[in-house]
Every structure is written in C-alpha cells, then in structure tokens.
Design a protein around this motif. Structure first.
Motif, short mmCIF file in Angstrom:
data_model
loop_
_atom_site.label_atom_id
_atom_site.label_comp_id
_atom_site.label_asym_id
_atom_site.label_seq_id
_atom_site.Cartn_x
_atom_site.Cartn_y
_atom_site.Cartn_z
N TYR A 349 0.78 -1.23 0.00
CA TYR A 349 0.00 0.00 0.00
C TYR A 349 0.82 1.29 0.00
N GLU A 350 2.13 1.17 0.06
CA GLU A 350 2.96 2.37 0.01
C GLU A 350 3.41 2.66 -1.42
N PHE A 369 -1.45 -14.82 -9.97
CA PHE A 369 -1.55 -13.81 -8.92
C PHE A 369 -2.30 -12.57 -9.40
N TYR A 370 -2.83 -11.83 -8.41
CA TYR A 370 -3.37 -10.49 -8.62
C TYR A 370 -2.39 -9.50 -7.98
N VAL A 371 -2.39 -8.27 -8.47
CA VAL A 371 -1.77 -7.18 -7.72
C VAL A 371 -2.88 -6.47 -6.94
N CYS A 372 -2.56 -6.09 -5.70
CA CYS A 372 -3.58 -5.56 -4.79
C CYS A 372 -3.08 -4.30 -4.09
N PRO A 373 -3.14 -3.16 -4.77
CA PRO A 373 -2.82 -1.89 -4.13
C PRO A 373 -4.00 -1.40 -3.32
N GLY A 374 -3.93 -0.18 -2.78
CA GLY A 374 -5.01 0.32 -1.92
C GLY A 374 -5.41 1.75 -2.24
N THR A 375 -6.52 2.15 -1.63
CA THR A 375 -7.02 3.52 -1.81
C THR A 375 -6.23 4.53 -0.99
N SER A 376 -5.44 4.07 -0.02
CA SER A 376 -4.67 4.94 0.89
C SER A 376 -5.57 5.83 1.75
N SER A 377 -6.78 5.41 1.98
CA SER A 377 -7.72 6.23 2.77
C SER A 377 -7.69 5.91 4.25
N LEU A 392 -1.07 2.82 -6.83
CA LEU A 392 -2.01 2.19 -7.77
C LEU A 392 -1.39 2.04 -9.16
N SER A 393 -0.62 3.02 -9.60
CA SER A 393 0.01 2.91 -10.92
C SER A 393 1.18 1.93 -10.90
N ASN A 394 1.92 1.90 -9.80
CA ASN A 394 3.03 0.96 -9.64
C ASN A 394 2.51 -0.48 -9.74
N ALA A 395 1.40 -0.75 -9.08
CA ALA A 395 0.81 -2.10 -9.11
C ALA A 395 0.38 -2.47 -10.53
N ILE A 409 -8.39 -3.49 -5.99
CA ILE A 409 -8.23 -2.26 -5.22
C ILE A 409 -8.77 -2.51 -3.82
N THR A 410 -7.91 -2.40 -2.81
CA THR A 410 -8.34 -2.69 -1.45
C THR A 410 -8.65 -1.40 -0.69
N ASP A 411 -9.65 -1.48 0.17
CA ASP A 411 -10.06 -0.33 0.98
C ASP A 411 -10.34 -0.82 2.39
N TRP A 412 -9.43 -0.50 3.31
CA TRP A 412 -9.47 -1.05 4.66
C TRP A 412 -10.06 -0.06 5.66
#
Length: 605
Positions: A349-350, A369-377, A392-395, A409-412
C-alpha cells in the motif's frame, strides 16, 4: 468536441461532423441477448436525457440513436467498438460484457454531448481481465444495503467487474450469534440479494472470509479458545505489546473442521468459482500450539502446509482459493511449495512497495496472482492522494509486465474506520482507470473524473475540495506507513511526542492548519446535501478531526490553546461522527469506532 472518459478509452477519434440526437427514440438490437444484458440496456435507456425504447424491429434510420450488434466486433472479453455517423451510433462486441462496457462509455459521452455529439470512433479493451474492489466490512463499519447498492452502481460505471467484502465476523453464521451479536452483520438473504444486484451489472461477487489470521473477533471469547494458537494471548511482533487473546487459529484438524462448518454455510450463497480465504498476518504462529512444529519445519513451512489443507476444503466446495501472499513472499524460496491451482494476492500500500520484485518472484514460479494496491484512505482521516496515485500505478505497471491475472483495489478500515467513504473515491477512481487502461491513465484529471463519476450531480467544487484535502499530508511528511500524522495525533495519548511527528516543524504544522482552515471555509459555502447525502458533513468533520490532531501536538509543544476548547471540539466531532456514520452504515461497530475518540477525549485531561 473532446470527450472525457473514465476509465480512458484505449483509442478514441472525433471529427467536426455532428450527429443530432433530436428525434431519435430507439435502441435497435440486431439479435436477442440474455435477460441480464437486456435489463442493462433498459437501465441505460432510462438513464439518458433522451426518451428511448428498445426494439428488435427495423425503424427508420433517423429514429434510431443506437444500434447494438452482439455478433461482430472485437473478440477479447470486455472489448467493444463504438462508432457514430450521420445514421446514428453503432455498438459492436462479441461478448455481453463488451456490450455492457460500451454502454457505460456511451453513457458518459451522451452526458457531455447535449443535443448533438461529434462523430466518434471508440475502440477499447481492458488491460486486466479482472478489475476488482475489496471493501472492508469487518473493521467496525458495515455499510447499509443502500450504500452498497449505490457503490456497486458507481463501480460498474467504471467497468469494475469483481467485488469482495472483507469478512471476519460480520456474517450472520446461525450457530455463532455470540460473534456477530453487536456487529449488524450481513445476512444470507442480503448476500444473495447483493450477488444478484452485482450480476445484473456484470460484477462477480467473490466470497471473502479470513480463515487463519485476523481471527481475534472469535478468539477473544472463551468458547473459542480451544481453536487458538495462543488462547491466553501473545506478544505482538510489531508493537512488542501483549495482546490479551489470540488472533490466529491453531493449524490443527480441529480448526479445519471448524472452517468446514463455516464454509458449508457461507459458500453456497455465491456463484463465483473463487473464494478469498485471507491468511495474512498470522502474528503469533509458532508462539503457542504449533511451536514445536514450527521449530522443525519453520514457521513459513507450517503456514504453507496448513494453507494447503485449507485449499482442499475450498476445492471440495467447488471453489478456487485466493489468499494474501505476504507470508510466502517473505521467504521467496518457499514459493516453489505452493500449489499452482490457487491465486496469490500480492498486496502492498505504500508508493514504494516492491511490486516489481514480488511480481517477478511469483511469475518465475508460475503462480497465478493479482496485484492488490489500496485507496490509501484508512488511518488517514483526509486521504493520501499522492501515495495512492503512485501505489495504484506501480501495481498496474508491474502487474501487466509480469502477467498478473487481476487487479484488486483494497479499501481497509483499520483502527475504527474513521475515514468517511468519499475519501476512498479518489483511490477507487484511479484504480479503476489504471486497471482498464494504465498507460492512458498516467495524467488522469482526478477532479474532473470525480465530478463525472462519484460526485456526479453534486456541487461543482466538491471534487476539488476532496482532492485538496487528500494532498494536505504532503506538507507534513513523516515516516508513518499506511497513515497520516493527523490520524496518529488524533488518537495520541499526549504523554510523549510520537517519533513520526518529531521531524515535522512548527512551521509545517501551521501550514497544514492554514490549509485545512482554508478548505473548511470553502466547504462551508457548499450547497446543502440533497437526498440525505452526508458528503459536506463528512468533509467538514474530517477536516475538524485532522485539525484537532494538529492542535493536540501544538499544545504539547507549548502553544497556548485551551484544553477546554480541545475537549469541546472533540466532543462535537464525536457527536457528528455518530450522526454521519448512521447515514451510510449500520449501527454495529459504531460504539467501538467512537470508543477510540472517547479515549482521545479522556487523554486531554
């Protein structure tokens, strides 16, 4: 005329010639399609400013706005072609998802066109076959069905085709009411209704139930201590603090039988061939029941062995297992022991997360595999847009390079889920665009995109304010990960200055304070929210939360601010937080979320 499309189309051309939309009242379908697609076409027709009827007939050309040809065009699943000329608009695709995505693009074009539209050619297809969102419904906040339906509609318009609801304890397992009694859980009936709603919008609802670590919502109760790796608690490896109860199932036959019971009740509700069993962060594995076994085989070896047994349970239910890949990736040499019949979810997520290295390692072992970045919220209060963009672009870039099967896209909602839903919108939008057309999304106009998607029909300045707030943390850089310093200071006990704040000068704090005050003054001028939409209230309370965190540190450093004022400010924040919560979410979890704020109130003294 240049059309703004979100996600951006792979190829779009326009000419100076225009198609008049006046008098065109038919959508012509060249051959029958499924009920699902027919209903989607009707919803499209109902949503346009032109009154349109669906026909299989052959009306006069000048009466047809759109002709849909499901038997020609590009063949890749999800791909489509849209072309307009003086005879109307032609949509071609060889698969129903392609027709549906063409309609979502055309909907955006018509919204921008008015009474006429430039002749155009759109040729489009997705970068990733699977483009998903995972929403955390276990860290206090369980959305209402109304909120979920609205979010699904918004995600569908951005061509998202998978949804997961991260679940620990927020499903109503009939034999385990102790676990969900105060959580306002999803019921079986609601899950079936949600599945149908997703299917109508070409979204796959994938079951998600953490099945190894993150089991503290169960293991805190004595009735479930027999399943715990450490029933009497453990020392957390990151914080070095003692936890009163366990968070990880012991890797035993007894635990497998327990999971079997849960799966038998939960999985039949879903049509998806996939099941995300989680498996991340089994913090205390090897500290208790499995200590001897981990001593012989290694903790990662024991982990992979137990996950293989869980996989057999999953496969016996007719599903393919997804799991978070963090533990296996810590010892890349262990990847060779993983089955190739599962899907590893590579999360990070960074902005500097090593997606390149990890994707390369998974690809080298032929592990899907999937890539799983985050919303950073989460843990941010007001968002971290700069981090989200890069993450998100790196992933996407490395997922494409190394053959990822999907993009999630993960949102925790860690530590009480205090961020309001709109602060996840930028991440959802950036991620949707990156997963569809990564190269074309490198210069995304985020404000414009939000106004055309999530904030459509709202106050014109709303998106700009949301984006500005998401960049305030750039003025107060710290070493924190997955968080802003404002969030940390909001919940700080005010006894010793946090190390992460020590690099932030008083001048930087003041700059952030002024930025927040300026945004707040403009947010107060926004028109009142319509139809019970809490957006402006959420914006204002988030600003006040972040500002309160700054004031706590300023007092600690000697600035003359009344602690009584701090108490009044935070009391007001708490009351508004409770009201705003209930406008989008169920009551379960609110007391726990508010308790974090109450502890901060008590710490003021």
């Amino acid at each position: 005329m240049t059309f703004k499309l979100f996600p951006p189309a792979k190829k779009i051309k326009t000419t100076s010639a225009e198609l008049s939309l006046t008098g065109r009242r038919y959508i012509r379908l060249l051959k029958p399609c499924s009920d699902t697609l027919t209903d989607a076409i009707r919803r499209f027709a109902d949503g346009t400013t032109v009154s349109l009827s669906l026909t299989l007939g052959n009306p006069d050309t000048d009466q047809v706005l759109l002709t849909i040809d499901p038997g020609s065009g590009p063949t890749t699943v999800g791909s489509y072609e849209l072309k307009s000329d003086s005879d109307g608009i032609l949509l071609r695709a060889r698969n129903e998802p392609g027709i549906y995505y063409g309609l979502t693009t055309l909907n955006q074009i018509l919204e921008q066109a008015g009474t006429s539209a430039s002749h155009f050619l759109v040729q489009d297809e997705p970068d990733f076959a699977t483009r998903g969102v995972m929403l955390d419904i276990s860290r206090c906040k369980v959305p209402s069905m109304k909120t979920l339906y609205r979010l699904i509609d918004q995600l569908a318009q951005m061509k998202i085709n998978q949804l997961q609801l991260y679940t620990e304890h927020t499903f109503e397992f009939v034999q385990h009411p102790l676990i969900w009694a105060d959580a306002s859980p999803m019921t079986a009936e609601e899950m079936v209704e949600l599945k149908a709603y997703c299917q109508e919008r070409f979204i796959e609802l994938v079951p998600n139930l953490n099945s190894f670590g993150h089991f503290e919502r169960w293991l805190r109760y004595p009735e479930y201590h027999h399943l715990a790796e450490c029933p009497n608690g453990f020392t957390h490896p990151l914080s070095n603090q003692h936890k009163k109860f366990g968070s990880t199932l012991k890797p035993s036959r007894q635990s497998l039988a327990f999971l079997r019971e849960l799966y038998d009740e939960y999985l039949p509700l879903f049509d998806s061939p996939y099941f995300n069993v989680g498996g991340d962060e089994p913090w205390e594995l090897g500290q208790g029941w499995s200590r001897k076994k981990c001593g012989k085989l290694g903790t990662t070896g024991v982990y992979i062995s137990f996950m293989a047994k869980i996989q057999k349970l999953v496969e016996s239910s007719g599903k393919r297992m997804m799991f978070w890949g963090d533990i296996a990736l810590k010892e890349p040499e262990m990847l060779q022991h993983l089955s190739r019949d599962l899907i590893a979810l590579n999360w990070g997520y960074e902005s500097n997360h090593p997606f390149k290295t990890e994707c390369e390692q998974l690809a080298a072992q032929n592990i899907p595999f999937y890539v799983c970045p985050g919303t950073s919220s989460w843990n941010s209060i007001i968002g971290r847009i700069s981090n989200a963009r890069t993450n998100l672009s790196n992933a996407a870039r490395n997922g494409l390079r190394y053959g990822a099967k999907g993009y999630l896209i993960t949102d925790w909602g860690d530590q009480g889920h205090h961020q309001y839903l709109p602060f996840s919108y930028p991440g959802f939008l950036i991620g949707a665009c990156q997963s569809w057309n990564s190269r074309g999304s490198s210069r995304l106009d985020l404000e414009e995109g939000l106004n055309l998607t999530f904030l459509k029909g709202g106050t014109s300045c709303a998106a700009g304010l949301l984006v500005e707030l998401g960049k305030v943390s750039d003025a107060a850089q710290s070493r924190l990960r997955n968080a802003t310093v404002f969030n940390q200071l909001l919940f700080w006990d005010m006894t010793e200055e946090p190390e992460s704040a020590q690099s932030i000068s008083d001048k930087q704090l003041k700059q952030c304070e002024l930025l927040l005050a300026d945004i707040r003054s403009r947010a107060k001028l926004m028109s009142p929210d319509a139809d019970g939409n809490p957006f402006s209230g959420e914006l204002l309370n988030a600003i006040d939360m972040a500002s309160h965190g700054i004031h706590r540190l300023q007092i600690f450093r000697g600035k003359k601010i009344s602690r009584n004022r701090l108490r009044k400010d935070l009391t007001r924040i708490i009351h508004r937080h409770e009201d705003l919560w209930l406008m989008r979410n169920r009551t379960g979890g609110l007391e726990e979320s508010t308790a974090y704020l109450q502890r901060s109130l008590h710490a003021i003294g």
